[in-house]
Write an enzyme that holds these catalytic residues in place. Structure first.
Site, PDB file in Angstrom:
ATOM      1  N   GLU A  64       0.967  -1.153   0.009  1.00 20.86           N
ATOM      2  CA  GLU A  64      -0.046   0.035   0.051  1.00 20.86           C
ATOM      3  C   GLU A  64       0.836   1.077   0.009  1.00 20.86           C
ATOM      4  OE1 GLU A  64      -2.234  -3.485   1.382  1.00 20.86           O
ATOM      5  OE2 GLU A  64      -0.504  -2.475   2.217  1.00 20.86           O
ATOM      6  N   PRO A 274      10.939 -13.771  -2.499  1.00 25.12           N
ATOM      7  CA  PRO A 274       9.727 -13.802  -1.581  1.00 25.12           C
ATOM      8  C   PRO A 274       9.179 -12.428  -1.080  1.00 25.12           C
ATOM      9  CG  PRO A 274      11.647 -15.250  -0.804  1.00 25.12           C
ATOM     10  CD  PRO A 274      12.187 -14.108  -1.961  1.00 25.12           C
ATOM     11  N   ARG A 275       7.787 -12.507  -1.139  1.00 25.97           N
ATOM     12  CA  ARG A 275       7.196 -11.302  -0.949  1.00 25.97           C
ATOM     13  C   ARG A 275       7.668 -10.554   0.346  1.00 25.97           C
ATOM     14  NH1 ARG A 275       5.281  -7.072  -0.527  1.00 25.97           N
ATOM     15  NH2 ARG A 275       3.222  -6.373  -0.786  1.00 25.97           N
ATOM     16  N   GLY A 317      13.013  -2.952  -1.593  1.00 25.02           N
ATOM     17  CA  GLY A 317      12.982  -2.072  -2.570  1.00 25.02           C
ATOM     18  C   GLY A 317      13.811  -2.042  -3.848  1.00 25.02           C
TER      19      GLY A 317
END
EC number: 2.4.99.12
Length: 428
Positions: A64, A274-275, A317
């Site tokens: 978000e 991986p998230r 990032g």
């Protein structure tokens, strides 16, 4: 369930919620400050003086916060003070990374969103006195919205999404959710379907402004470095991007099928990303157990050698770098029943995309990207990897998908402008 019953339930369940958050924080690392004064709407001893009449934007976590970037940047460029709140440490860290300059000059402050207790939300709003509140995507909290109504703070749900499964799950909150949604002054939905479902759940009206994710500008420096890095490896690259719980094991098993390609020159390199950072070490252990030769991006060892099967993307990032480096991206969250992760970023980088069967969090985006020729939908992880290998062997088809991906994202841009237009009377 009315708001009073909701509040009693929240108080009763709070110890379990805090235990769950503590465990998540322990895995994820970072400064979560679960019992900091700000989590209860209080100013700590070292809290800075609040900004004067800020525009308050709430971005709960990492995704978000990234999605909010174009909106927050536009507000900053207009000279407006911004209060940016989060719930997770990863979201807060991403906010610091994205808006460090604005934080440094005192135009943007970060804070924890308080727990949804009546007193905490009242204290938070009284302290910061925002001119308006903009909640990203799905962040609807009954006591927070009730406190905003009582204190005259106009509230909007922006880049709002609400899937059919969310509508079904919303039933147990009953009247509390209906009142909260009805208390929103504006609902700026990603699609007509999202807006209609939000109205079914209790919102009064909606305006379609689109998804802010289409306006996220990928850093040119990362894209250049990614392209150069891929060229230096001398190997085709497949990215397994934003994999979620249970998916790493699926793909690691499927990577075993690449053994047949060991003789190929050059042999494909797999990027496994991986998230969530708390799963980096777990993924490394799974790669080790599977007997795959791997390296970690965080080790900073440059391009992996020809013996490496998998590069573990254990950095934050750098997703634009990974997408730029990849010839094909398989986007995770969609092979387990988790609703999918953001495929828009990969398309914006011009990377052909493969998604799995479960994309209900990005239903319209996945459907439209496939229709535009920018993406494919595979039934399972093994098939996705097989299709990626086929695309590596078909450069003309990859190029067509790449061009379609860029065209599709460009065609859907403009949500930031439409959102600002819808909020103009609040921004002054």
């Amino acid at each position: 369930m009315g708001r009073g019953v909701y509040t009693l339930a929240l108080r009763g369940l709070a110890p379990l919620i805090w235990l769950w958050m503590w465990r998540r924080a322990r895995r994820a690392g970072g400064q979560w400050e679960l019992f900091a004064p700000a989590r209860f709407g209080r100013a700590g001893a070292r809290a800075p003086a609040p900004l004067a009449a800020p525009v308050w934007v709430h971005a709960v976590s990492l995704g978000e916060t990234r999605a909010a970037q174009p909106l927050v940047q536009a507000l900053l460029e207009r000279g407006l003070p911004v209060l940016l709140t989060h719930t997770t440490a990863t979201g807060r860290a991403e906010g610091e990374r994205l808006f460090g300059a604005a934080i440094g000059r005192g135009q943007l402050q970060q804070a924890w969103l308080p727990y949804d207790f009546p007193g905490a939300t009242r204290r938070f709003l009284a302290r910061h006195a925002p001119r308006c509140g903009l909640l990203m995507e799905r962040e609807v909290w009954p006591n927070l919205l009730a406190a905003a109504r009582a204190q005259g703070v106009p509230m909007a749900l922006v880049s709002a999404r609400f899937s059919a499964s969310s509508l079904r799950q919303a039933g147990w909150l009953g009247q509390a959710l209906r009142e909260a949604l009805a208390g929103l002054d504006r609902v700026l939905a990603q699609t007509d379907e999202d807006g209609a479902r939000l109205c079914q759940a209790g919102a009064n009206a909606y305006t379609v402004t689109g998804s802010l994710k289409f306006d996220v500008a990928l850093p040119e420096a990362q894209l250049r470095v990614g392209h150069a890095w891929a060229g230096a490896t001398g190997r085709p690259v497949i990215a397994l991007a934003s994999t979620r719980e249970g998916e790493d094991a699926m793909f690691i098993e499927a990577i075993g099928a690449l053994q047949a390609h060991r003789a190929a020159t050059p042999r494909p390199l797999i990027l496994l990303i991986p998230r969530h950072p708390q799963r980096f070490d777990e993924a490394a252990a799974q790669l080790q157990a599977a007997g795959l030769a791997y390296a970690r991006r965080s080790a900073g060892s440059g391009e992996p050698g020809p013996h490496i099967d998998v590069l573990l993307g254990d950095t934050l990032g750098e997703m634009p770098f990974y997408y730029a480096a990849a010839d094909v991206a398989i986007v995770g969250g969609s092979f387990a029943r988790l609703g999918g992760q953001n495929l828009i970023e990969a398309c914006a980088a011009g990377t052909p995309v493969i998604v799995g069967p479960h994309t209900f969090n990005f239903k319209d985006a996945a459907r439209d990207a496939i229709a535009a020729g920018a993406a494919l939908r595979a039934p399972d992880a093994r098939t996705a990897l097989d299709w990626a290998l086929q695309l590596l062997a078909e450069p003309a088809r990859r190029q067509a998908m790449s061009e379609a991906a860029r065209a599709w994202t460009a065609a859907h841009a403009g949500a930031t402008r439409r959102t600002l237009d819808a909020l103009e009377d609040w921004l002054g």
